[in-house]
Design a protein around this motif. Structure first.
Motif, PDB file in Angstrom:
ATOM      1  N   HIS A   1       0.853  -1.196   0.000  1.00 57.51           N
ATOM      2  CA  HIS A   1       0.000   0.000   0.000  1.00 57.51           C
ATOM      3  C   HIS A   1       0.881   1.235   0.000  1.00 57.51           C
ATOM      4  O   HIS A   1       1.832   1.349   0.785  1.00 57.51           O
ATOM      5  CB  HIS A   1      -0.918  -0.004   1.215  1.00 57.51           C
ATOM      6  CG  HIS A   1      -2.005   1.017   1.148  1.00 57.51           C
ATOM      7  ND1 HIS A   1      -2.862   1.115   0.081  1.00 57.51           N
ATOM      8  CD2 HIS A   1      -2.378   2.009   2.018  1.00 57.51           C
ATOM      9  CE1 HIS A   1      -3.719   2.094   0.276  1.00 57.51           C
ATOM     10  NE2 HIS A   1      -3.436   2.659   1.448  1.00 57.51           N
ATOM     11  N   LEU A   2       0.557   2.176  -0.869  1.00 57.05           N
ATOM     12  CA  LEU A   2       1.398   3.357  -1.054  1.00 57.05           C
ATOM     13  C   LEU A   2       1.318   4.321   0.124  1.00 57.05           C
ATOM     14  O   LEU A   2       2.306   4.960   0.480  1.00 57.05           O
ATOM     15  CB  LEU A   2       0.979   4.066  -2.347  1.00 57.05           C
ATOM     16  CG  LEU A   2       1.878   5.199  -2.839  1.00 57.05           C
ATOM     17  CD1 LEU A   2       3.287   4.686  -3.114  1.00 57.05           C
ATOM     18  CD2 LEU A   2       1.283   5.822  -4.105  1.00 57.05           C
ATOM     19  N   ALA A   3       0.156   4.444   0.734  1.00 61.42           N
ATOM     20  CA  ALA A   3      -0.030   5.391   1.831  1.00 61.42           C
ATOM     21  C   ALA A   3       0.552   4.850   3.135  1.00 61.42           C
ATOM     22  O   ALA A   3       1.006   3.708   3.219  1.00 61.42           O
ATOM     23  CB  ALA A   3      -1.516   5.706   2.002  1.00 61.42           C
ATOM     24  N   GLY A   4       0.477   5.693   4.181  1.00 59.73           N
ATOM     25  CA  GLY A   4       1.064   5.307   5.458  1.00 59.73           C
ATOM     26  C   GLY A   4       0.216   4.354   6.262  1.00 59.73           C
ATOM     27  O   GLY A   4       0.724   3.692   7.177  1.00 59.73           O
ATOM     28  N   HIS A   5      -1.081   4.249   5.974  1.00 56.98           N
ATOM     29  CA  HIS A   5      -1.921   3.255   6.647  1.00 56.98           C
ATOM     30  C   HIS A   5      -3.018   2.795   5.684  1.00 56.98           C
ATOM     31  O   HIS A   5      -3.317   3.460   4.689  1.00 56.98           O
ATOM     32  CB  HIS A   5      -2.530   3.812   7.943  1.00 56.98           C
ATOM     33  CG  HIS A   5      -3.528   4.903   7.754  1.00 56.98           C
ATOM     34  ND1 HIS A   5      -3.173   6.223   7.660  1.00 56.98           N
ATOM     35  CD2 HIS A   5      -4.893   4.891   7.649  1.00 56.98           C
ATOM     36  CE1 HIS A   5      -4.254   6.970   7.506  1.00 56.98           C
ATOM     37  NE2 HIS A   5      -5.317   6.182   7.497  1.00 56.98           N
ATOM     38  N   LEU A   6      -3.607   1.665   5.984  1.00 59.00           N
ATOM     39  CA  LEU A   6      -4.596   1.048   5.098  1.00 59.00           C
ATOM     40  C   LEU A   6      -5.875   1.875   5.036  1.00 59.00           C
ATOM     41  O   LEU A   6      -6.272   2.510   6.006  1.00 59.00           O
ATOM     42  CB  LEU A   6      -4.928  -0.362   5.592  1.00 59.00           C
ATOM     43  CG  LEU A   6      -3.767  -1.357   5.612  1.00 59.00           C
ATOM     44  CD1 LEU A   6      -4.200  -2.658   6.294  1.00 59.00           C
ATOM     45  CD2 LEU A   6      -3.258  -1.645   4.202  1.00 59.00           C
ATOM     46  N   MET A   7      -6.530   1.819   3.859  1.00 61.54           N
ATOM     47  CA  MET A   7      -7.823   2.471   3.653  1.00 61.54           C
ATOM     48  C   MET A   7      -7.809   3.912   4.150  1.00 61.54           C
ATOM     49  O   MET A   7      -8.698   4.364   4.860  1.00 61.54           O
ATOM     50  CB  MET A   7      -8.939   1.669   4.336  1.00 61.54           C
ATOM     51  CG  MET A   7      -9.193   0.326   3.714  1.00 61.54           C
ATOM     52  SD  MET A   7     -10.595  -0.554   4.458  1.00 61.54           S
ATOM     53  CE  MET A   7     -11.962   0.514   3.983  1.00 61.54           C
ATOM     54  N   GLU A   8      -6.792   4.657   3.725  1.00 55.89           N
ATOM     55  CA  GLU A   8      -6.607   6.002   4.254  1.00 55.89           C
ATOM     56  C   GLU A   8      -7.745   6.953   3.885  1.00 55.89           C
ATOM     57  O   GLU A   8      -7.946   7.978   4.545  1.00 55.89           O
ATOM     58  CB  GLU A   8      -5.268   6.581   3.780  1.00 55.89           C
ATOM     59  CG  GLU A   8      -5.202   7.039   2.328  1.00 55.89           C
ATOM     60  CD  GLU A   8      -5.072   5.901   1.335  1.00 55.89           C
ATOM     61  OE1 GLU A   8      -5.088   6.157   0.125  1.00 55.89           O
ATOM     62  OE2 GLU A   8      -4.959   4.731   1.776  1.00 55.89           O
ATOM     63  N   ARG A   9      -8.513   6.637   2.839  1.00 61.23           N
ATOM     64  CA  ARG A   9      -9.637   7.497   2.480  1.00 61.23           C
ATOM     65  C   ARG A   9     -10.812   7.327   3.441  1.00 61.23           C
ATOM     66  O   ARG A   9     -11.649   8.216   3.570  1.00 61.23           O
ATOM     67  CB  ARG A   9     -10.107   7.201   1.055  1.00 61.23           C
ATOM     68  CG  ARG A   9      -9.096   7.575  -0.009  1.00 61.23           C
ATOM     69  CD  ARG A   9      -9.652   7.308  -1.386  1.00 61.23           C
ATOM     70  NE  ARG A   9      -8.690   7.625  -2.432  1.00 61.23           N
ATOM     71  CZ  ARG A   9      -8.916   7.468  -3.730  1.00 61.23           C
ATOM     72  NH1 ARG A   9     -10.077   6.980  -4.141  1.00 61.23           N
ATOM     73  NH2 ARG A   9      -8.000   7.781  -4.608  1.00 61.23           N
ATOM     74  N   GLN A  10     -10.895   6.158   4.060  1.00 58.33           N
ATOM     75  CA  GLN A  10     -12.016   5.879   4.958  1.00 58.33           C
ATOM     76  C   GLN A  10     -11.624   5.864   6.430  1.00 58.33           C
ATOM     77  O   GLN A  10     -12.479   6.039   7.299  1.00 58.33           O
ATOM     78  CB  GLN A  10     -12.653   4.527   4.616  1.00 58.33           C
ATOM     79  CG  GLN A  10     -13.324   4.462   3.266  1.00 58.33           C
ATOM     80  CD  GLN A  10     -12.373   4.042   2.163  1.00 58.33           C
ATOM     81  OE1 GLN A  10     -11.231   3.672   2.408  1.00 58.33           O
ATOM     82  NE2 GLN A  10     -12.852   4.098   0.926  1.00 58.33           N
ATOM     83  N   LEU A  11     -10.339   5.606   6.729  1.00 59.57           N
ATOM     84  CA  LEU A  11      -9.927   5.389   8.108  1.00 59.57           C
ATOM     85  C   LEU A  11      -8.889   6.401   8.548  1.00 59.57           C
ATOM     86  O   LEU A  11      -8.077   6.864   7.737  1.00 59.57           O
ATOM     87  CB  LEU A  11      -9.353   3.981   8.286  1.00 59.57           C
ATOM     88  CG  LEU A  11     -10.244   2.800   7.902  1.00 59.57           C
ATOM     89  CD1 LEU A  11      -9.518   1.494   8.203  1.00 59.57           C
ATOM     90  CD2 LEU A  11     -11.566   2.864   8.638  1.00 59.57           C
ATOM     91  N   ASP A  12      -8.900   6.697   9.834  1.00 52.87           N
ATOM     92  CA  ASP A  12      -7.812   7.477  10.398  1.00 52.87           C
ATOM     93  C   ASP A  12      -6.680   6.514  10.765  1.00 52.87           C
ATOM     94  O   ASP A  12      -6.847   5.282  10.703  1.00 52.87           O
ATOM     95  CB  ASP A  12      -8.292   8.293  11.596  1.00 52.87           C
ATOM     96  CG  ASP A  12      -8.792   7.434  12.755  1.00 52.87           C
ATOM     97  OD1 ASP A  12      -8.684   6.191  12.680  1.00 52.87           O
ATOM     98  OD2 ASP A  12      -9.301   8.007  13.741  1.00 52.87           O
ATOM     99  N   PRO A  13      -5.503   7.032  11.120  1.00 49.64           N
ATOM    100  CA  PRO A  13      -4.363   6.139  11.388  1.00 49.64           C
ATOM    101  C   PRO A  13      -4.626   5.111  12.490  1.00 49.64           C
ATOM    102  O   PRO A  13      -4.154   3.976  12.401  1.00 49.64           O
ATOM    103  CB  PRO A  13      -3.249   7.117  11.773  1.00 49.64           C
ATOM    104  CG  PRO A  13      -3.590   8.383  11.044  1.00 49.64           C
ATOM    105  CD  PRO A  13      -5.092   8.451  11.101  1.00 49.64           C
ATOM    106  N   ALA A  14      -5.363   5.490  13.542  1.00 48.59           N
ATOM    107  CA  ALA A  14      -5.596   4.544  14.640  1.00 48.59           C
ATOM    108  C   ALA A  14      -6.404   3.339  14.178  1.00 48.59           C
ATOM    109  O   ALA A  14      -6.069   2.181  14.477  1.00 48.59           O
ATOM    110  CB  ALA A  14      -6.305   5.247  15.791  1.00 48.59           C
TER     111      ALA A  14
END
Length: 810
Positions: free
Chosen positions: A172-185
């Motif tokens: 995954h390119l972003a820093g956490h999964l499903m970044e469009r729907q989820l916050d980092p936690a």
């Protein structure tokens, strides 16, 4: 004269359009339906359960051949549309032209493929349709799969592949999964959950190239990391499939531009689904697609309707992950967060509040109140007075716990209940008012809870709130005191989390006792045995005393021994062997059973091994009269001797018994085959009963003649003996895979419905797959427990176990 309507694309949006159209006026249009796939409409959002093995393709088909035929739809499946001749009002397909008065473009979307080196190698696929899903299913267990993309679709693909036994890595390119729907936690919790399942997750991972000559061999990242791969799944996004519209002169921006009536720049051409753009918006979730379909159906019928996009929410359908996201949860000035964490249970909730309104919500691990929070966001509700208790959900508003049904009763009529099928509360209430007074009837009428099933509890709450005391909410009883989970939950989690041993179940599912108890261990042992026949080894000490000793314990502590007589047929030699055993071991009672067998009653426990050895030496095997498995197949003499016999009922009964014996099932299973409708074998009150007729065989299921007396329900009529065997074996395997432990077939059928069973078994491919899975388990477990070698190997099973020395529940 009927107008001609041509629809390009048999996806979920166009399928719902046709449903609305035919329900309102089935004679309005002569419909021709093109589809590039060689099949009709199916529920694409349920491809992940098909990939994981939890559902079959047949279970997600929304419109079968019979539906299209009933509605006189001309189907041109497997045929691509090459162009649209707008001047002549013709659709030009690969197999010829079709004229139209009105045209609907519903071409959906195309998966985005990263244009890196190697993207066109064999073994690099998208995850968009059934063909992609089948390609993943056909990949052998143990091979290595790399999923590029940690969004909703990529994670569903990863979970399904892992359940198929592949070694899976998610990039995954972003820093956490499903970044469009989820916050980092929440993204962290999701990642941890996936890693516990054995899925490797790599974030901030950028793909440089895919290596290989003709087939994929590895994925190389920008940082130089090389990941060996036999399969690469691209799940990095979709693009509206608007080429056909653009090539034929329609206005296309990011997608096909439509107005509020779903009309394109050509007044006789409409568009619906993921291929459209409305007011600058694109659409990828199913709920707005269904709204578009309803508007377009009204437009085609000359009625007034306007499409108005609504606030959307996301629920993750990766089995075992409870996740919800809605609204805007980005940080900003004037916003405040309310956060609840329970690390021990893996629960995280975050609410974003601005100007006394809830503007965003993220939940992980407990999403029971998701619809209530979503309603607050959509309606812009003032939450000032409930601010202190808001995080605890609707049951605690006003400072104390209240009736949870009150919140459901307060939901507006347009509140969405079933996201998969776009069903709102008002539609469910209307169905209830129309006579649908239980879950099955509501499901059949509205399709609510008919897909992924996550809204089932909410549908039942709407039933309870609408009907009051007239509706009795089904209680999900826990398996035992060791867990709060029901049988259905345990079985689902064993599959979804690939739990393949009893210690894995106790540990991963939070059992309160370290090794289970006398109630849960037999059930878990069966579920593991049925779901993982290749990986799990039967545990004799997790069986009731009857199954450990391969004989029925009697009230005085002696045992009952029943040798198997195939189809009720025996020989003089077998009878002599039984008589000799009765004499040798001082058997006080010899009885003929109702299932056409001989029962030796009063055998001492210490004599059992020697008696079994003697009976084995005479060619007799266990009748499994003690087991949760096939007991007997009762037959009449059929055409061999009876002047009324229409088929060889004895031969079929013997054939079925030899095919099915030794199979562990949720409860005992009894069969019968009667050679004619006079029914001398009492086939109409068995778990499976076959009545022979002149034209073939009538198969019924779900009968009972014990504490409950029930006639079989007709399953199918077939012409040949081979078909009768195939249907019977497939039915037994379906029962093995889905029923609760200790539920007889008739109880199971009352829960799942005969319609679903018939629909599943009518699909020839699914029927064959069930038979194949049954035969696979039989190659491992169809052994005679009375065999002398088996007795020696299982000697430890006869040691008394305090918590399992119970009679098998009947």
């Amino acid at each position: 004269m009927m107008e001609k309507l041509v629809v390009i694309g048999a996806g979920m949006a166009s399928g719902r359009l046709l449903e609305h159209l035919f329900e309102a006026d089935p004679t309005a249009y002569d419909v021709t339906l093109f589809n590039a796939e060689p099949r009709g409409n199916y529920n694409r959002i349920m491809l992940s359960p098909v990939l994981s093995g939890e559902k079959s393709y047949a279970e997600i088909v929304t419109h079968d051949d019979a539906w299209y035929a009933q509605n006189n739809v001309t189907c041109r499946f497997g045929e691509r549309v090459e162009r649209i001749d707008r001047d002549r009002k013709m659709v030009v397909g690969a197999q010829g032209e079709v004229a139209y008065d009105k045209l609907v473009i519903a071409t959906g979307s195309d998966p985005f493929i990263i244009p890196c080196d190697g993207h066109d190698l064999d073994g690099v696929i998208a995850y968009r349709d059934l063909d992609d899903t089948n390609r993943m299913i056909d990949t052998a267990p143990g091979q290595r799969a790399v999923v590029i993309g940690g969004g909703l679709l990529g994670l569903e693909a990863a979970a399904g592949l892992r359940m198929r036994g592949l070694d899976v890595t998610v990039l995954h390119l972003a820093g956490h999964l499903m970044e469009r729907q989820l916050d980092p936690a929440a993204g962290y919790l999701l990642r941890a959950d996936l890693e516990r399942r054995g899925i490797t997750v790599m974030t901030e991972a950028s793909t440089k190239c895919i290596r290989g000559e003709t087939c994929v061999e590895a994925v190389e990242l920008q940082d130089g990391t090389v990941l060996p791969a036999d399969l690469v799944v691209m799940a990095v996004g979709i693009r509206p499939a608007a080429r056909l519209a653009k090539d034929n002169g329609l206005i296309v921006n990011k997608a096909i531009e439509v107005d509020a009536q779903m009309r394109t720049s050509d007044p006789d051409i409409f568009a619906v689904g993921e291929c459209i753009e409305f007011a600058g918006q694109l659409f990828g979730l199913v709920a707005p697609l269904y709204d578009q379909a309803k508007v377009l159906a009204a437009t085609l019928l000359g009625q007034d309707a306007v499409f108005a996009p609504k606030q959307l929410s996301t629920k993750l359908k990766v089995t075992g992950c409870d996740l919800f996201s809605a609204g805007d949860f980005a940080e900003g000035p004037g916003r405040e967060d309310v956060v609840f964490r329970d690390p021990a249970r893996g629960i995280y909730k975050r609410l974003v509040i601005e100007d006394d309104q809830l503007v965003g919500a993220v939940m992980y691990g407990d999403t029971a109140d998701a619809n209530w929070f979503f309603g607050l966001i959509k309606d812009g509700t003032d939450i000032a007075e409930m601010r202190e208790t808001l995080i605890f959900g609707p049951a605690y508003q006003g400072g104390a716990a209240v009736d949870p049904l009150a919140a459901v009763a307060a939901l507006p009529a347009d509140a969405e209940i079933c996201g998969c099928n776009g069903v709102c509360k008002g539609q469910i209430v209307a169905a209830i008012d129309g006579g649908a007074t239980d879950l099955g009837a509501v499901r059949a009428t509205t399709k609510a809870s008919a897909s992924c099933g996550t809204c089932t509890g909410l549908v039942e709450q709407v039933l309870a709130a609408t009907l009051g005391d007239a509706f009795q909410m089904p209680a999900a009883q826990p398996v035992c005191g060791c867990t709060d989970l029901s049988h259905e939950d345990v079985r689902r989690l064993i599959k979804s989390q690939a739990l393949k041993s009893q210690p894995a179940v106790w540990q991963e599912l939070g059992w309160s006792t370290p090794n289970g108890c006398h109630i849960c261990r037999p059930a878990v042992n069966f579920y593991l045995l049925a779901d993982w026949p290749l990986e799990y080894q039967d545990d004799p000490q997790s069986r009731f005393v009857n199954e450990r000793k391969h004989a029925n314990i009697q009230k005085d502590g002696t045992f009952s021994v029943v040798p198997r007589m195939w189809g009720g047929i025996t020989t003089a030699d077998e009878l002599r062997a039984i008589a000799d055993a009765a004499d040798k071991y001082d058997v006080p009672t010899v009885k003929v059973t109702g299932g056409q067998r001989i029962d030796l009653l009063g055998v001492k426990g210490e004599d059992l091994p020697a008696m079994w050895a003697d009976l084995n030496a005479a060619g007799l095997v266990s009748g499994h009269a003690y087991s949760k498995g096939l007991r007997t197949v009762k037959t009449c003499v059929g055409t061999d001797h009876c002047r009324f016999g229409t088929q060889d009922s004895t031969g079929l009964g013997i054939r079925l018994e030899k095919r099915l014996w030794g199979s562990w099932t949720p409860h005992k299973v009894k069969l019968a085959v009667s050679g004619c409708p006079r029914n001398c074998a009492e086939a109409t009150c068995k778990d499976v009963g076959i009545v022979c007729v002149e034209s073939g065989f009538e198969i019924g299921v779900g009968g009972a003649a014990g504490m409950d007396v029930k006639e079989v329900e007709p399953l199918v009529k077939v012409a040949t003996e081979d078909e009768a065997v195939e249907w019977t074996v497939a039915f037994v395997q379906l029962y093995r895979e889905h029923a609760k432990y200790l539920d007889r077939p008739y109880k199971w059928l009352s829960k799942v419905g005969l319609d679903w069973v018939q629909q599943t078994l009518t699909d020839a491919a699914e029927r064959k797959a069930l038979v194949d899975r049954f035969d696979l388990s039989q190659t491992i477990y169809q052994t005679d427990p009375w065999a002398e070698l088996a007795v020696r190997e299982k000697a430890r099973a006869f040691a008394p176990i305090a918590d399992l020395t119970l009679e098998a529940a009947e």
